[in-house]
Write a protein that holds these residues in place. Structure first.
Motif, short mmCIF file in Angstrom:
data_model
loop_
_atom_site.label_atom_id
_atom_site.label_comp_id
_atom_site.label_asym_id
_atom_site.label_seq_id
_atom_site.Cartn_x
_atom_site.Cartn_y
_atom_site.Cartn_z
N ASP A 112 0.98 -1.19 -0.04
CA ASP A 112 -0.14 0.00 0.16
C ASP A 112 0.74 1.15 -0.22
OD1 ASP A 112 -2.50 -1.21 -0.17
OD2 ASP A 112 -2.75 -1.22 2.06
N ASP A 113 2.17 1.30 0.51
CA ASP A 113 2.87 2.27 0.79
C ASP A 113 3.61 2.62 -0.51
OD1 ASP A 113 4.50 0.19 1.18
OD2 ASP A 113 5.47 1.29 2.72
N GLN A 114 3.67 1.82 -1.52
CA GLN A 114 4.39 1.97 -2.94
C GLN A 114 3.71 3.23 -3.53
OE1 GLN A 114 3.91 -1.81 -4.55
NE2 GLN A 114 5.81 -1.77 -5.18
N LYS A 115 4.61 3.88 -4.52
CA LYS A 115 4.01 4.86 -5.32
C LYS A 115 2.94 4.18 -6.32
CE LYS A 115 8.19 6.50 -6.38
NZ LYS A 115 9.08 7.04 -7.15
N GLU A 116 1.85 4.77 -6.58
CA GLU A 116 0.64 4.16 -7.41
C GLU A 116 1.33 3.67 -8.81
OE1 GLU A 116 -2.48 2.32 -7.99
OE2 GLU A 116 -2.18 3.68 -6.27
N GLU A 117 2.31 4.29 -9.26
CA GLU A 117 2.71 3.76 -10.66
C GLU A 117 3.83 2.68 -10.56
OE1 GLU A 117 3.25 6.72 -9.53
OE2 GLU A 117 5.06 7.87 -9.62
N GLU A 118 4.37 2.43 -9.23
CA GLU A 118 5.51 1.33 -9.24
C GLU A 118 4.71 0.19 -8.27
OE1 GLU A 118 8.83 3.07 -7.56
OE2 GLU A 118 9.17 4.05 -9.38
N LYS A 119 3.32 -0.04 -8.27
CA LYS A 119 2.87 -0.94 -7.74
C LYS A 119 2.98 -2.21 -8.56
CE LYS A 119 -0.13 0.56 -4.16
NZ LYS A 119 -1.52 1.36 -3.82
N GLY A 120 3.40 -3.48 -7.80
CA GLY A 120 3.25 -4.69 -8.65
C GLY A 120 4.57 -5.32 -8.87
N LEU A 121 4.79 -6.25 -9.61
CA LEU A 121 6.30 -6.84 -9.64
C LEU A 121 6.96 -6.43 -11.11
CD1 LEU A 121 7.88 -9.58 -8.79
CD2 LEU A 121 6.70 -10.78 -10.45
N PRO A 122 7.98 -6.05 -10.81
CA PRO A 122 8.86 -5.53 -12.02
C PRO A 122 9.19 -6.58 -12.87
CG PRO A 122 9.82 -4.43 -10.02
CD PRO A 122 8.88 -5.69 -9.58
N VAL A 123 8.57 -6.55 -14.23
CA VAL A 123 8.88 -7.88 -15.09
C VAL A 123 9.52 -7.09 -16.36
CG1 VAL A 123 7.09 -9.16 -14.22
CG2 VAL A 123 6.46 -7.48 -16.01
N THR A 124 10.33 -7.87 -17.18
CA THR A 124 10.77 -7.60 -18.41
C THR A 124 10.16 -8.73 -19.38
OG1 THR A 124 12.91 -6.78 -17.50
CG2 THR A 124 12.89 -7.10 -19.96
N ILE A 125 9.58 -8.22 -20.41
CA ILE A 125 8.98 -9.05 -21.34
C ILE A 125 9.82 -8.98 -22.52
CG2 ILE A 125 6.53 -9.51 -22.68
CD1 ILE A 125 6.48 -9.39 -19.66
N SER A 126 10.13 -10.05 -23.22
CA SER A 126 10.92 -10.40 -24.39
C SER A 126 10.31 -11.36 -25.46
CB SER A 126 12.35 -10.48 -24.26
OG SER A 126 12.58 -11.73 -23.60
N ALA A 127 10.50 -11.13 -26.67
CA ALA A 127 10.18 -11.84 -27.65
C ALA A 127 11.14 -11.50 -28.98
CB ALA A 127 8.63 -11.59 -27.98
N SER A 128 11.21 -12.56 -29.82
CA SER A 128 12.10 -12.23 -31.01
C SER A 128 11.62 -13.39 -32.13
CB SER A 128 13.36 -12.67 -30.66
OG SER A 128 14.13 -12.04 -29.78
N HIS A 129 11.55 -12.62 -33.40
CA HIS A 129 11.46 -13.65 -34.68
C HIS A 129 12.51 -13.44 -35.41
CE1 HIS A 129 6.83 -12.80 -34.13
NE2 HIS A 129 7.56 -11.82 -33.44
N VAL A 130 13.16 -14.96 -35.97
CA VAL A 130 14.17 -14.83 -36.86
C VAL A 130 13.34 -14.81 -38.39
CG1 VAL A 130 16.14 -15.98 -37.66
CG2 VAL A 130 15.81 -15.73 -35.22
N ASP A 131 13.90 -13.92 -39.13
CA ASP A 131 13.35 -13.69 -40.46
C ASP A 131 14.39 -14.25 -41.46
OD1 ASP A 131 11.01 -12.72 -39.73
OD2 ASP A 131 12.14 -10.75 -39.19
N ALA A 132 15.79 -14.20 -41.36
CA ALA A 132 16.66 -14.77 -42.28
C ALA A 132 18.06 -15.02 -41.61
CB ALA A 132 16.93 -13.77 -43.47
N LEU A 133 18.82 -15.92 -42.28
CA LEU A 133 19.93 -16.17 -41.66
C LEU A 133 20.84 -15.29 -43.10
CD1 LEU A 133 20.05 -20.16 -41.17
CD2 LEU A 133 19.51 -18.10 -39.72
N ILE A 134 21.88 -14.55 -42.45
CA ILE A 134 22.64 -13.65 -43.58
C ILE A 134 24.05 -14.31 -43.60
CG2 ILE A 134 23.50 -11.34 -44.11
CD1 ILE A 134 20.45 -11.71 -43.99
N LEU A 135 24.44 -14.93 -44.76
CA LEU A 135 25.58 -15.52 -44.89
C LEU A 135 26.58 -14.65 -45.84
CD1 LEU A 135 24.34 -19.20 -45.61
CD2 LEU A 135 24.44 -18.00 -43.23
#
Lengths: 264, 264
Positions: B97-120
Motif C-alpha cells: 500500500d505504501d508504494q507509489k501508485e505507478e510502481e505497484k506490482g512486480l517489475p517484469v521484463t518481457i521479451s520476444a524475437s522473430h528470426v526472418d533470415a540467416l545472413i551468410l
C-alpha cells in the motif's frame, strides 16, 4: 546408447512445479534445444534497475577443454553477441578475486522456446500449445583466450549452418577477433518443458452436444521453414551441399517434429 | 493516418545502444510484435536467487478501460499462464500500500524475437540474422476483477486465432475462471530492434578474389508456417472460415515478410 543419462540437479531455480510431468532435466534434451534455437534470451540483473535486462543473443553448447564431448555431457554455453558496455561492466564487477571459484561471473538465465502447435479445445480454458521450452542458469565470464574464442566462434557459426565456419573466408582478421566478444556460461542448472499430443477436453465438454456441434476442435501444427537460398548480386559460387542439405534437413525435421508431436 | 506516432520514452532500461539505427520506440511497432509472438518470455527477480526467473507465457496487448484503443495507443499487456506460487508471492509482496501508485506490482521484463533470415557473408564476422526483437518493461499485478479477467482471456484467445473466443463453448465455468490467473502489466517503457536487408560484406572481402571464388554468400529466409488443421477424432464441425483464413493469412504474411525483408 547404454550410457547413463546425466541430469541437472533440481534446485529452487530450475525445478518445474506446474505440469511437472512435462519436465525433463536431461542434459542431452536441454542442450539440443538450446542448439536448435537460433536466438536465446539472456537475462541478468543490473544494480541500477528493478527490471532484469534481457538481450537476444546467439549461442551454442561447447567444451573447449574436451571438444569431443557428447551432447549429453556437461558443457559450457558459448554466447556471441554484442556485449554492451553495461553487460561488460556488470560481468567484470561480478567477477572478483574473492569470489568462490564456482560463482565467478555474472549470474545469467538463458531461455528459448519453440511452438509446435496450437491446440484448439472445446473450451477456451483447455486451449494450449505444443511447445518445447528450455531454461539454463549459470555464470557468464568473458572469453579472453584467443584460441578459446576461435573455438567458440566456430561452434556458434556451425550451429547456424553446419560446416559454415570452414567455408567462410579464413582466418578471421586481427580486427575481427578484437571487436568480437564471446561469453562463456558455466552452467549450474537447467530444465526443459515439453508438451506434445492433441486436444485434452473435459468430460463435461465432450458430453455437451451443443458445444460439440458448434466448436471445431483440433490441432494446428506450426513449424519453421527455410526458403530458397537468395544469393548476393556478386556471388560466384553454386549453393554448396552443406547449405542445400541444411535447408532440406531443417524443413523436413521441423515439419515432421510438429506433425509427429501432434499425434502423440 | 495523420495521427501522431507515440513513442516510449528512452530510459536506461530500454535505450538501444548497439546498432541504434535498427531501434524503434514506436508503440505501434512494439505492440504489434508482442501480439505476433505466440510465446513471450517473462523475466523477474526473486529475493532468494541471483538468477532472474524466466517463464514462457502467452500475452496480448489490451485496454480494459478503452477496448477500442488503437494498437499505437498506450495499452496494458495481459498475460495468461500459470502464475506459480513463487511468482504469485513475489507479486503480492511487491504490491504494498505504501508504494507509489505507478510502481505497484512486480517489475517484469518481457521479451520476444522473430528470426526472418540467416545472413551468410564472406567472413564469419559479417554473418547476421534478419530479426525483429522486442522488449517491454512494466509492473505486473494480478487481475482480480472478474469482468477484466474475461476481457483479458478473450483478447488473449483471439490473439492466437481471430474470433476463437466467441467460437468456443461459452461462458467459461466458475471453476475455470477461478483456476485461471491473468496478470496485467502496466508498461513503463519498451523498444524494438529490427534488422532487414541482405549481406553487408567488407570492402576487403569483396576485393578478395580467392574468397569470392569459394564462399557462397546470400540470404536464407526463414518463416513460420501453419500446416493443415488436424481435427480431433470426435470433431463434428467443418473447419470454420476464421481458422482457414487464419492459416492462409499466417502463411502468406510470414513468408512475404521474410522475403521482402531480405530484399530491402
Amino acid at each position: 546408447m547404454g550410457r547413463h543419462t546425466l541430469e541437472y540437479p533440481k534446485t529452487s531455480d530450475n525445478t518445474v512445479r506446474r505440469h511437472n510431468e512435462r519436465a525433463t532435466y536431461a542434459l542431452s534434451t536441454i542442450h539440443r534445444l538450446i542448439n536448435a534455437s537460433p536466438i536465446i534470451d539472456v537475462a541478468f540483473n543490473t544494480p541500477d534497475s528493478p527490471f532484469p535486462a534481457v538481450l537476444p543473443m546467439i549461442g551454442q553448447m561447447g567444451s573447449f577443454d574436451r571438444p569431443s564431448a557428447d551432447i549429453g555431457d556437461p558443457q559450457d554455453l558459448y554466447i556471441h553477441g554484442y556485449v554492451s558496455a553495461r553487460m561488460f561492466n556488470v560481468t567484470k564487477a561480478a567477477t572478483t578475486d574473492d569470489q568462490k571459484e564456482e560463482e565467478k561471473g555474472l549470474p545469467v538465465t538463458i531461455s528459448a522456446s519453440h511452438v509446435d502447435a496450437l491446440i484448439l479445445a472445446t473450451s477456451g480454458f483447455n486451449h494450449s500449445y505444443n511447445y518445447r521450452s528450455v531454461v539454463l542458469f549459470g555464470y557468464a565470464t568473458l572469453v579472453e583466450d584467443e584460441e578459446e574464442k576461435k573455438y567458440a566462434l566456430e561452434v556458434i557459426t556451425n550451429g547456424i549452418v553446419p560446416e559454415r565456419w570452414q567455408k567462410t573466408r579464413q582466418p578471421p582478421t586481427k580486427a575481427e577477433m578484437t571487436s568480437t566478444s564471446v561469453l562463456k556460461v558455466r552452467i549450474t542448472s537447467g530444465s526443459a518443458k515439453i508438451r506434445d499430443g492433441g486436444v485434452l477436453d473435459d468430460k463435461h465438454d465432450l458430453q455437451n452436444e451443443e458445444a460439440q456441434n458448434s466448436v471445431w476442435t483440433g490441432v494446428l501444427p506450426i513449424y519453421s521453414s527455410v526458403g530458397e537460398p537468395i544469393p548476393t548480386s556478386y556471388n560466384k559460387v553454386e549453393v554448396p551441399s552443406n547449405i542445400s542439405d541444411f535447408v532440406k534437413d531443417y524443413n523436413k525435421e521441423n515439419k515432421e517434429y510438429a506433425l509427429e508431436a501432434a499425434k502423440k
